[in-house]
Design a protein around this motif. Structure first.
Motif, PDB file in Angstrom:
ATOM      1  N   LEU B  14      15.983  33.132  57.182  1.00 33.29           N
ATOM      2  CA  LEU B  14      16.649  32.090  56.389  1.00 33.29           C
ATOM      3  C   LEU B  14      16.057  30.705  56.642  1.00 33.29           C
ATOM      4  O   LEU B  14      15.900  29.915  55.717  1.00 33.29           O
ATOM      5  CB  LEU B  14      18.161  32.095  56.699  1.00 33.29           C
ATOM      6  CG  LEU B  14      19.016  31.102  55.917  1.00 33.29           C
ATOM      7  CD1 LEU B  14      18.914  31.329  54.408  1.00 33.29           C
ATOM      8  CD2 LEU B  14      20.482  31.184  56.358  1.00 33.29           C
ATOM      9  N   HIS B  15      15.722  30.407  57.912  1.00 34.62           N
ATOM     10  CA  HIS B  15      15.210  29.054  58.187  1.00 34.62           C
ATOM     11  C   HIS B  15      13.901  28.785  57.455  1.00 34.62           C
ATOM     12  O   HIS B  15      13.607  27.649  57.114  1.00 34.62           O
ATOM     13  CB  HIS B  15      15.081  28.808  59.696  1.00 34.62           C
ATOM     14  CG  HIS B  15      14.016  29.615  60.371  1.00 34.62           C
ATOM     15  ND1 HIS B  15      12.692  29.259  60.360  1.00 34.62           N
ATOM     16  CD2 HIS B  15      14.079  30.769  61.062  1.00 34.62           C
ATOM     17  CE1 HIS B  15      11.988  30.165  61.025  1.00 34.62           C
ATOM     18  NE2 HIS B  15      12.804  31.095  61.458  1.00 34.62           N
ATOM     19  N   MET B  18      14.901  27.788  53.965  1.00 33.84           N
ATOM     20  CA  MET B  18      15.456  26.437  54.022  1.00 33.84           C
ATOM     21  C   MET B  18      14.323  25.417  54.145  1.00 33.84           C
ATOM     22  O   MET B  18      14.306  24.400  53.448  1.00 33.84           O
ATOM     23  CB  MET B  18      16.397  26.291  55.218  1.00 33.84           C
ATOM     24  CG  MET B  18      17.620  27.182  55.163  1.00 33.84           C
ATOM     25  SD  MET B  18      18.776  26.644  53.869  1.00 33.84           S
ATOM     26  CE  MET B  18      20.156  27.745  54.202  1.00 33.84           C
ATOM     27  N   ASN B  19      13.386  25.712  55.026  1.00 30.88           N
ATOM     28  CA  ASN B  19      12.261  24.801  55.221  1.00 30.88           C
ATOM     29  C   ASN B  19      11.450  24.643  53.934  1.00 30.88           C
ATOM     30  O   ASN B  19      11.024  23.538  53.589  1.00 30.88           O
ATOM     31  CB  ASN B  19      11.366  25.306  56.349  1.00 30.88           C
ATOM     32  CG  ASN B  19      10.222  24.348  56.636  1.00 30.88           C
ATOM     33  OD1 ASN B  19      10.436  23.214  57.031  1.00 30.88           O
ATOM     34  ND2 ASN B  19       9.001  24.790  56.388  1.00 30.88           N
ATOM     35  N   LEU B  21      12.512  24.789  50.975  1.00 31.16           N
ATOM     36  CA  LEU B  21      13.251  23.972  50.009  1.00 31.16           C
ATOM     37  C   LEU B  21      13.527  22.563  50.539  1.00 31.16           C
ATOM     38  O   LEU B  21      14.173  21.763  49.855  1.00 31.16           O
ATOM     39  CB  LEU B  21      14.561  24.663  49.644  1.00 31.16           C
ATOM     40  CG  LEU B  21      14.373  25.950  48.830  1.00 31.16           C
ATOM     41  CD1 LEU B  21      15.683  26.673  48.667  1.00 31.16           C
ATOM     42  CD2 LEU B  21      13.761  25.628  47.474  1.00 31.16           C
ATOM     43  N   GLY B  22      13.023  22.272  51.721  1.00 33.97           N
ATOM     44  CA  GLY B  22      13.299  20.991  52.350  1.00 33.97           C
ATOM     45  C   GLY B  22      12.371  19.871  51.928  1.00 33.97           C
ATOM     46  O   GLY B  22      12.080  18.972  52.720  1.00 33.97           O
ATOM     47  N   SER B  23      11.912  19.933  50.721  1.00 35.31           N
ATOM     48  CA  SER B  23      11.077  18.853  50.165  1.00 35.31           C
ATOM     49  C   SER B  23      11.512  18.629  48.720  1.00 35.31           C
ATOM     50  O   SER B  23      11.806  19.588  48.000  1.00 35.31           O
ATOM     51  CB  SER B  23       9.593  19.242  50.227  1.00 35.31           C
ATOM     52  OG  SER B  23       9.007  19.308  48.953  1.00 35.31           O
ATOM     53  N   PRO B  24      11.583  17.360  48.285  1.00 37.83           N
ATOM     54  CA  PRO B  24      12.017  17.081  46.909  1.00 37.83           C
ATOM     55  C   PRO B  24      11.160  17.789  45.863  1.00 37.83           C
ATOM     56  O   PRO B  24      11.693  18.308  44.883  1.00 37.83           O
ATOM     57  CB  PRO B  24      11.870  15.561  46.803  1.00 37.83           C
ATOM     58  CG  PRO B  24      11.869  15.053  48.201  1.00 37.83           C
ATOM     59  CD  PRO B  24      11.270  16.135  49.042  1.00 37.83           C
ATOM     60  N   LEU B  27      11.873  21.639  45.899  1.00 33.52           N
ATOM     61  CA  LEU B  27      13.191  21.911  45.320  1.00 33.52           C
ATOM     62  C   LEU B  27      13.144  21.719  43.804  1.00 33.52           C
ATOM     63  O   LEU B  27      13.753  22.490  43.052  1.00 33.52           O
ATOM     64  CB  LEU B  27      14.240  20.985  45.954  1.00 33.52           C
ATOM     65  CG  LEU B  27      15.701  21.291  45.627  1.00 33.52           C
ATOM     66  CD1 LEU B  27      16.092  22.720  45.966  1.00 33.52           C
ATOM     67  CD2 LEU B  27      16.625  20.307  46.356  1.00 33.52           C
ATOM     68  N   PHE B  88      19.669  36.995  50.242  1.00 36.60           N
ATOM     69  CA  PHE B  88      20.502  35.853  50.634  1.00 36.60           C
ATOM     70  C   PHE B  88      21.619  35.675  49.603  1.00 36.60           C
ATOM     71  O   PHE B  88      21.531  34.786  48.729  1.00 36.60           O
ATOM     72  CB  PHE B  88      19.655  34.569  50.715  1.00 36.60           C
ATOM     73  CG  PHE B  88      18.447  34.666  51.608  1.00 36.60           C
ATOM     74  CD1 PHE B  88      18.587  34.743  52.989  1.00 36.60           C
ATOM     75  CD2 PHE B  88      17.167  34.682  51.078  1.00 36.60           C
ATOM     76  CE1 PHE B  88      17.477  34.836  53.819  1.00 36.60           C
ATOM     77  CE2 PHE B  88      16.048  34.774  51.892  1.00 36.60           C
ATOM     78  CZ  PHE B  88      16.201  34.851  53.275  1.00 36.60           C
ATOM     79  N   PHE B  91      22.765  32.472  47.319  1.00 40.03           N
ATOM     80  CA  PHE B  91      21.800  31.386  47.453  1.00 40.03           C
ATOM     81  C   PHE B  91      21.352  30.831  46.100  1.00 40.03           C
ATOM     82  O   PHE B  91      21.347  29.611  45.885  1.00 40.03           O
ATOM     83  CB  PHE B  91      20.589  31.877  48.249  1.00 40.03           C
ATOM     84  CG  PHE B  91      19.739  30.776  48.779  1.00 40.03           C
ATOM     85  CD1 PHE B  91      20.173  30.023  49.850  1.00 40.03           C
ATOM     86  CD2 PHE B  91      18.520  30.480  48.212  1.00 40.03           C
ATOM     87  CE1 PHE B  91      19.399  28.994  50.349  1.00 40.03           C
ATOM     88  CE2 PHE B  91      17.736  29.457  48.702  1.00 40.03           C
ATOM     89  CZ  PHE B  91      18.177  28.716  49.769  1.00 40.03           C
ATOM     90  N   LEU B  94      24.107  28.989  44.429  1.00 35.95           N
ATOM     91  CA  LEU B  94      24.255  27.652  45.032  1.00 35.95           C
ATOM     92  C   LEU B  94      23.254  26.671  44.423  1.00 35.95           C
ATOM     93  O   LEU B  94      23.603  25.543  44.068  1.00 35.95           O
ATOM     94  CB  LEU B  94      24.038  27.742  46.548  1.00 35.95           C
ATOM     95  CG  LEU B  94      23.914  26.419  47.304  1.00 35.95           C
ATOM     96  CD1 LEU B  94      25.249  25.723  47.416  1.00 35.95           C
ATOM     97  CD2 LEU B  94      23.326  26.638  48.695  1.00 35.95           C
ATOM     98  N   LEU B  95      22.009  27.108  44.272  1.00 33.97           N
ATOM     99  CA  LEU B  95      20.982  26.238  43.692  1.00 33.97           C
ATOM    100  C   LEU B  95      21.338  25.885  42.244  1.00 33.97           C
ATOM    101  O   LEU B  95      21.161  24.749  41.814  1.00 33.97           O
ATOM    102  CB  LEU B  95      19.611  26.929  43.749  1.00 33.97           C
ATOM    103  CG  LEU B  95      19.049  27.162  45.163  1.00 33.97           C
ATOM    104  CD1 LEU B  95      17.764  27.961  45.100  1.00 33.97           C
ATOM    105  CD2 LEU B  95      18.809  25.836  45.872  1.00 33.97           C
ATOM    106  N   MET B  98      24.175  23.341  42.277  1.00 36.88           N
ATOM    107  CA  MET B  98      23.711  22.018  42.693  1.00 36.88           C
ATOM    108  C   MET B  98      22.838  21.369  41.619  1.00 36.88           C
ATOM    109  O   MET B  98      22.897  20.162  41.405  1.00 36.88           O
ATOM    110  CB  MET B  98      22.923  22.127  44.002  1.00 36.88           C
ATOM    111  CG  MET B  98      23.759  22.469  45.211  1.00 36.88           C
ATOM    112  SD  MET B  98      25.255  21.454  45.376  1.00 36.88           S
ATOM    113  CE  MET B  98      24.532  19.810  45.481  1.00 36.88           C
TER     114      MET B  98
END
Lengths: 102, 102
Positions: B14-15, B18-19, B21-24, B27, B88, B91, B94-95, B98
């Protein structure tokens, strides 16, 4: 008592939360807080030095994920679960499901 | 035709997702693919150079988020939505929530 900055969740973009969880240690910290209780950081052993853990907790705090209040020499730590659920619906549940799945 | 490595979702922690998706930009790429269609990368303008976009797409592909197949001179891009949902649960939804919330 020292005060520590905790951002409003409305000011946090999703990619910042994702980035905060994009490390095994930080995801482990959040997983440990999914029980909804207030913990002391010293309860856990995430396999990293205290200074490293403090760095990771800071990233989690600045991304709105955790509440981290100093209390004397202790440091109290909890998940901002209700605010997170309000801002990112389904997110905390997703983390719970994934933790349960291992 | 060149073949490009796409990892099995079961191998993705999962991390790592997450990583990824951790950039604008990354994402934004995933948000653009939430319609479930197969797109050409050239359809979109994410405000970065093509080489930068290719780098971001590689990170998304290696995290299991996108299918990215070269087809002649084009490059086809889609979200691995079904596999992501299986690995997941909640998930992708959720996207979507959002993205709709802005």
């Amino acid at each position: 008592m020292r005060t520590v900055f905790h951002p409003a969740l409305d000011d946090i973009p999703l990619h910042q939360v994702m980035n905060a969880l994009g490390s095994p240690v930080r995801l482990a910290v959040v997983n440990a807080l999914l029980d909804g209780e207030v913990h002391q950081g010293s309860e856990f052993d995430f396999g990293v030095a205290q200074s490293t853990l403090s760095h990771h907790v800071k990233i989690l705090r600045e991304a709105g994920l955790v509440q981290n209040d100093p209390e004397g020499t202790r440091c109290l730590l909890s998940l901002r679960a209700v605010e997170l659920e309000d801002r990112f619906p389904g997110f905390v549940e997703l983390l719970r499901v994934m933790k349960a799945a291992g």
